[in-house]
Design a protein around this motif. Structure first.
Motif, PDB file in Angstrom:
ATOM      1  N   LEU A 114      62.127  40.023  32.844  1.00  0.00           N
ATOM      2  CA  LEU A 114      60.992  39.229  33.751  1.00  0.00           C
ATOM      3  C   LEU A 114      59.640  39.678  33.800  1.00  0.00           C
ATOM      4  O   LEU A 114      58.285  40.150  33.693  1.00  0.00           O
ATOM      5  CB  LEU A 114      61.615  38.402  34.937  1.00  0.00           C
ATOM      6  N   MET A 115      60.155  41.098  34.407  1.00  0.00           N
ATOM      7  CA  MET A 115      58.922  41.732  34.992  1.00  0.00           C
ATOM      8  C   MET A 115      57.829  42.554  34.086  1.00  0.00           C
ATOM      9  O   MET A 115      56.368  42.510  34.085  1.00  0.00           O
ATOM     10  CB  MET A 115      59.316  42.950  36.058  1.00  0.00           C
ATOM     11  N   GLY A 116      58.304  42.764  32.618  1.00  0.00           N
ATOM     12  CA  GLY A 116      58.382  43.934  32.073  1.00  0.00           C
ATOM     13  C   GLY A 116      57.811  42.555  31.490  1.00  0.00           C
ATOM     14  O   GLY A 116      56.581  42.531  30.915  1.00  0.00           O
ATOM     15  N   LEU A 117      58.202  41.390  30.946  1.00  0.00           N
ATOM     16  CA  LEU A 117      57.040  40.435  30.605  1.00  0.00           C
ATOM     17  C   LEU A 117      55.955  40.177  30.825  1.00  0.00           C
ATOM     18  O   LEU A 117      54.788  39.682  30.570  1.00  0.00           O
ATOM     19  CB  LEU A 117      58.073  39.171  30.096  1.00  0.00           C
ATOM     20  N   VAL A 118      56.027  39.536  32.523  1.00  0.00           N
ATOM     21  CA  VAL A 118      54.728  39.959  33.356  1.00  0.00           C
ATOM     22  C   VAL A 118      53.802  40.881  33.331  1.00  0.00           C
ATOM     23  O   VAL A 118      52.255  40.633  32.798  1.00  0.00           O
ATOM     24  CB  VAL A 118      54.748  39.747  34.606  1.00  0.00           C
ATOM     25  N   ILE A 119      53.881  42.169  32.918  1.00  0.00           N
ATOM     26  CA  ILE A 119      53.516  43.410  33.259  1.00  0.00           C
ATOM     27  C   ILE A 119      53.356  42.979  31.205  1.00  0.00           C
ATOM     28  O   ILE A 119      51.107  43.003  31.240  1.00  0.00           O
ATOM     29  CB  ILE A 119      53.897  44.646  33.162  1.00  0.00           C
ATOM     30  N   ALA A 120      53.589  43.034  30.646  1.00  0.00           N
ATOM     31  CA  ALA A 120      52.983  42.773  29.117  1.00  0.00           C
ATOM     32  C   ALA A 120      52.105  41.811  28.426  1.00  0.00           C
ATOM     33  O   ALA A 120      51.237  41.863  27.929  1.00  0.00           O
ATOM     34  CB  ALA A 120      53.719  42.452  28.158  1.00  0.00           C
ATOM     35  N   ALA A 121      52.299  40.496  29.247  1.00  0.00           N
ATOM     36  CA  ALA A 121      51.414  39.438  28.942  1.00  0.00           C
ATOM     37  C   ALA A 121      50.080  39.589  30.013  1.00  0.00           C
ATOM     38  O   ALA A 121      49.096  39.083  29.127  1.00  0.00           O
ATOM     39  CB  ALA A 121      51.966  37.958  29.784  1.00  0.00           C
ATOM     40  N   ALA A 122      49.864  40.192  30.995  1.00  0.00           N
ATOM     41  CA  ALA A 122      49.674  40.713  31.631  1.00  0.00           C
ATOM     42  C   ALA A 122      48.339  41.588  30.979  1.00  0.00           C
ATOM     43  O   ALA A 122      46.323  41.212  31.387  1.00  0.00           O
ATOM     44  CB  ALA A 122      49.068  40.743  32.934  1.00  0.00           C
ATOM     45  N   HIS A 127      36.209  39.749  29.790  1.00  0.00           N
ATOM     46  CA  HIS A 127      35.266  39.551  29.307  1.00  0.00           C
ATOM     47  C   HIS A 127      34.496  38.513  29.973  1.00  0.00           C
ATOM     48  O   HIS A 127      33.325  37.811  30.050  1.00  0.00           O
ATOM     49  CB  HIS A 127      34.466  40.845  28.222  1.00  0.00           C
ATOM     50  N   ALA A 128      35.254  37.729  29.132  1.00  0.00           N
ATOM     51  CA  ALA A 128      35.292  35.947  29.685  1.00  0.00           C
ATOM     52  C   ALA A 128      35.144  35.368  30.980  1.00  0.00           C
ATOM     53  O   ALA A 128      34.101  34.579  31.519  1.00  0.00           O
ATOM     54  CB  ALA A 128      36.168  35.238  28.428  1.00  0.00           C
ATOM     55  N   GLN A 129      36.007  35.875  31.704  1.00  0.00           N
ATOM     56  CA  GLN A 129      36.595  35.497  33.418  1.00  0.00           C
ATOM     57  C   GLN A 129      36.737  37.464  33.668  1.00  0.00           C
ATOM     58  O   GLN A 129      37.841  37.372  34.157  1.00  0.00           O
ATOM     59  CB  GLN A 129      37.469  35.013  32.779  1.00  0.00           C
ATOM     60  N   PRO A 130      35.883  37.860  34.037  1.00  0.00           N
ATOM     61  CA  PRO A 130      36.085  39.131  34.426  1.00  0.00           C
ATOM     62  C   PRO A 130      36.809  38.827  36.346  1.00  0.00           C
ATOM     63  O   PRO A 130      37.080  39.961  36.545  1.00  0.00           O
ATOM     64  CB  PRO A 130      34.780  39.957  34.302  1.00  0.00           C
ATOM     65  N   ASP A 131      36.409  37.360  36.379  1.00  0.00           N
ATOM     66  CA  ASP A 131      37.224  37.481  38.033  1.00  0.00           C
ATOM     67  C   ASP A 131      38.388  37.134  38.017  1.00  0.00           C
ATOM     68  O   ASP A 131      38.824  37.233  39.281  1.00  0.00           O
ATOM     69  CB  ASP A 131      35.928  36.634  38.684  1.00  0.00           C
ATOM     70  N   LYS A 132      38.547  36.386  36.778  1.00  0.00           N
ATOM     71  CA  LYS A 132      39.998  36.132  36.787  1.00  0.00           C
ATOM     72  C   LYS A 132      41.098  37.634  36.200  1.00  0.00           C
ATOM     73  O   LYS A 132      42.177  37.124  36.091  1.00  0.00           O
ATOM     74  CB  LYS A 132      40.012  34.591  36.667  1.00  0.00           C
ATOM     75  N   PHE A 133      40.551  37.563  35.323  1.00  0.00           N
ATOM     76  CA  PHE A 133      41.668  38.710  34.176  1.00  0.00           C
ATOM     77  C   PHE A 133      40.634  40.057  34.129  1.00  0.00           C
ATOM     78  O   PHE A 133      41.313  41.041  33.247  1.00  0.00           O
ATOM     79  CB  PHE A 133      41.599  38.578  32.894  1.00  0.00           C
ATOM     80  N   GLY A 134      39.818  40.559  35.323  1.00  0.00           N
ATOM     81  CA  GLY A 134      38.614  41.401  35.367  1.00  0.00           C
ATOM     82  C   GLY A 134      39.846  43.062  35.094  1.00  0.00           C
ATOM     83  O   GLY A 134      39.594  43.639  34.930  1.00  0.00           O
ATOM     84  N   THR A 135      41.222  42.324  36.286  1.00  0.00           N
ATOM     85  CA  THR A 135      42.291  43.930  36.370  1.00  0.00           C
ATOM     86  C   THR A 135      43.571  43.438  35.815  1.00  0.00           C
ATOM     87  O   THR A 135      43.929  41.684  35.295  1.00  0.00           O
ATOM     88  CB  THR A 135      41.993  44.711  37.678  1.00  0.00           C
ATOM     89  N   ILE A 136      44.683  44.350  35.574  1.00  0.00           N
ATOM     90  CA  ILE A 136      46.434  43.362  34.890  1.00  0.00           C
ATOM     91  C   ILE A 136      46.568  43.128  35.792  1.00  0.00           C
ATOM     92  O   ILE A 136      47.288  41.964  36.547  1.00  0.00           O
ATOM     93  CB  ILE A 136      46.254  45.040  34.641  1.00  0.00           C
ATOM     94  N   PRO A 137      45.957  43.302  37.963  1.00  0.00           N
ATOM     95  CA  PRO A 137      46.689  43.211  38.674  1.00  0.00           C
ATOM     96  C   PRO A 137      46.107  41.165  38.967  1.00  0.00           C
ATOM     97  O   PRO A 137      47.293  40.079  38.964  1.00  0.00           O
ATOM     98  CB  PRO A 137      46.255  43.563  39.884  1.00  0.00           C
TER      99      PRO A 137
END
Length: 406
Positions: free
Chosen positions: A168-176, A185-195
């Motif tokens: 599960l943690m591997g999939l979380v990191i991969a999907a993120a 670029h479309a949502q830097p406030d929500k997806f700007g970083t992997i965390p």
């Protein structure tokens, strides 16, 4: 004096651990403990409502203090009687008690009373330790075979469940990571970083889907769809593992109990493990409370019964009574003759019975002529009025039974 203490300690152990089946005192004490567990947990939950806390504060205090007295006394007695626990009997008393307090059940017992006493020495409201107070609910596992079986199943499959967590943690990191590349670029406030994207990935993979963070690009929606499907797979993995393990634990518990019950019946004493396993498929267990009628006079004989533990009384016509104890059986005459019962059988104490249906009895007698001969011998003896209350010795075949086929 030491002998009296040892005897008292043994009695405390038997009462608290229900070591003696059918012990009325133990059943009542367990019922009282379960009552206080439910009452104290309910009190904690209801006390969190301000209006109820203002109106019934005194009642909640009484429940809390009474429960603390009961739970403290229970914990102290369990620690004192730890010397009698089978895993610790070979240890010196102090080491046995030390080993006991480190067990899961003892730790839960301690955590349920610890907040109360911390509140007495620390200048803080002990009610603030609400999480520890709610741990009292876990005490029910001691009195619930189902909860114990569930915990046992989770413990047995801990490595598989840990592997699911790693996946599960591997999939979380991969999907993120993928969503970060697509949506940054479309949502830097929500997806700007992997965390930042990991919050969305965790919520999606666990199929919660709060909807506070969603992709807006076409490619992002494709990635989200694939992530949601993988979430269904991740949900099914631990559920399937726990369900399978839980089912196996339940069946294993039933197997152990049934095997032990069969071993108590002298009729089956000389059978090998494979033969006992075959007979187990034909038998089913039944518990009868004290005073419960097991069979009634006038009923058709559809099964015979073996007494694994306890005692029954056979009420014959003309006021005659016979008492049968552990290892004996009854009900075979009506089954063998395919007639109605001629007596009423009542449990005098709580008893554990093994039930053998008429069709299965015929199968067993056909497979084992020696057992058939013994059953016929007892049936003839009872029909002639020569049966006694003493359990017959089945360790050796009765004379002439070698050629008895029924």
């Amino acid at each position: 004096m030491s002998r009296r203490l040892a005897r008292a300690r043994r009695q405390v152990y038997e009462v608290l651990e229900h070591a003696q089946p059918g012990d009325v005192l133990s059943q009542r004490i367990h019922a009282v403990l379960v009552f206080f567990i439910v009452m104290s947990v309910g009190s904690v939950v209801l006390e969190s409502v301000p209006s109820l806390a203002d109106t019934y504060g005194v009642v909640f205090d009484i429940v809390e203090y009474t429960a603390m007295i009961v739970f403290t006394l229970e914990y102290g007695l369990r620690v004192w009687a730890a010397v009698e626990y089978p895993p610790f009997r070979h240890l010196p008393p102090w080491r046995a008690r030390r080993a006991y307090v480190l067990t899961g059940g003892a730790i839960v017992d301690l955590l349920t009373v610890l907040p109360f006493y911390l509140g007495l020495v620390i200048p803080a409201d002990f009610r603030g330790f609400i999480v520890f107070r709610l741990l009292r609910f876990l005490k029910l596992a001691r009195y619930s075979p189902g909860l114990r079986s569930l915990f046992e199943a989770i413990h047995e499959e801990r490595r598989a469940l840990a592997a699911c967590l790693v996946i599960l943690m591997g999939l979380v990191i991969a999907a993120a990571s993928v969503m970060h590349l697509v949506e940054r670029h479309a949502q830097p406030d929500k997806f700007g970083t992997i965390p930042d994207a990991m919050w969305w990935a965790m919520i999606t993979l666990t199929t919660v889907g709060y909807g506070d963070v969603v992709p807006v690009t076409a490619l992002g929606k494709v990635v989200a769809s694939m992530t949601a499907v993988m979430g269904l797979v991740m949900l099914a993995l631990p559920v399937g593992i726990i369900a399978t393990a839980f089912s196996e634990v339940i069946h294993r518990r039933e197997f152990v109990v049934t095997w032990g019950m069969i071993a108590r019946v002298p009729l089956f004493a000389d059978l090998g493990a494979e033969e006992v396993a075959q007979i187990m498929r034909l038998l089913r267990s039944r518990a009868a409370e004290a005073g419960e009628i097991i069979v009634r006079r006038g009923e058709m004989g559809h099964a015979m019964y073996f007494i694994a533990s306890g005692q029954v009384e056979i009420e014959l016509p003309h006021g005659r009574h016979h008492v049968l104890g552990e290892g004996q059986f009854f009900g075979e005459i009506a089954v063998l003759k395919n007639t109605r019962r001629t007596a009423t059988v009542r449990a005098t104490v709580r008893s554990q019975l093994l039930v053998l249906d008429a069709a299965d009895l015929r199968i067993l007698m056909a497979q084992r002529p020696d057992l058939a001969g013994r059953i016929h011998d007892v049936a003839r003896s009872r029909a002639a009025g020569k049966d006694t209350v003493v359990a017959p010795d089945y360790s050796k075949p009765p004379p002439g039974s070698e050629n008895e086929t029924g």
